[in-house]
Design an enzyme around this catalytic site. Structure first.
Site, PDB file in Angstrom:
ATOM      1  N   GLU A  24      34.701  55.958  37.868  1.00 30.39           N
ATOM      2  CA  GLU A  24      35.086  55.153  36.891  1.00 30.39           C
ATOM      3  C   GLU A  24      34.409  53.385  37.832  1.00 30.39           C
ATOM      4  O   GLU A  24      34.126  52.197  36.781  1.00 30.39           O
ATOM      5  CB  GLU A  24      36.805  54.325  37.982  1.00 30.39           C
ATOM      6  N   TYR A  56      44.944  27.671  27.941  1.00 26.40           N
ATOM      7  CA  TYR A  56      44.899  28.746  27.599  1.00 26.40           C
ATOM      8  C   TYR A  56      43.485  29.281  27.948  1.00 26.40           C
ATOM      9  O   TYR A  56      43.504  30.490  28.846  1.00 26.40           O
ATOM     10  CB  TYR A  56      45.693  29.769  26.376  1.00 26.40           C
ATOM     11  N   GLU A  75      44.945  45.912  42.694  1.00 26.28           N
ATOM     12  CA  GLU A  75      46.035  44.471  44.097  1.00 26.28           C
ATOM     13  C   GLU A  75      45.317  44.013  43.743  1.00 26.28           C
ATOM     14  O   GLU A  75      45.609  43.175  44.051  1.00 26.28           O
ATOM     15  CB  GLU A  75      46.730  46.065  45.154  1.00 26.28           C
ATOM     16  N   LYS A 101      45.445  49.932  33.813  1.00 20.87           N
ATOM     17  CA  LYS A 101      44.054  50.826  33.467  1.00 20.87           C
ATOM     18  C   LYS A 101      44.236  51.411  32.314  1.00 20.87           C
ATOM     19  O   LYS A 101      45.350  52.095  32.848  1.00 20.87           O
ATOM     20  CB  LYS A 101      44.158  51.506  34.713  1.00 20.87           C
TER      21      LYS A 101
END
Length: 125
Positions: A24, A56, A75, A101
């Site tokens: 990953e 933004y 996290e 994800k």
């Protein structure tokens, strides 16, 4: 008179290298980041001036720079995003960060998996 409100950005898309598995972190995957920030918007509702509100583009650049740093845990990434936003933009009183994800490697048929973190800026309490 309006004292505060929330600004939100939904589903910012990133290809990033987060995950527990080495593969990953090598190939990367697709992620979505959404956030809402409590911010004093009263002045902006009257002035129609961009300097009286949360920018933004500045928020996006902060999120993007944190998404560019590989991590094993979502996290950890969401925590970095939240802490940096509160430090950089101290007028934010509360912040919610949702990090998804899109195709997690867990063998499930789902739209995604992730974390939702809620921050309170103790400096504004």
């Amino acid at each position: 008179m309006l004292k505060s409100g929330q600004i939100f950005i939904d589903n910012m898309r990133f290809h990033a290298h987060h995950g527990v598995l080495e593969q990953e972190r090598l190939t990367g995957g697709d992620f979505l980041v959404s956030l809402s920030a409590s911010y004093p918007l009263g002045k902006a509702t009257e002035s129609d001036d961009v300097t009286d509100t949360l920018n933004y583009a500045e928020v996006y650049e902060i999120v993007k720079s944190e998404m560019d740093i590989p991590s094993k845990l979502l996290e950890h990434v969401a925590g970095r995003i939240g802490k940096r936003l509160l430090k950089t933009i101290p007028l934010i009183s509360e912040l919610t960060v949702r990090l998804t994800k899109v195709n997690p490697p867990m063998g499930a048929d789902c739209d995604g998996a992730g974390v939702l973190l809620h921050f309170i800026n103790d400096e504004n309490c």
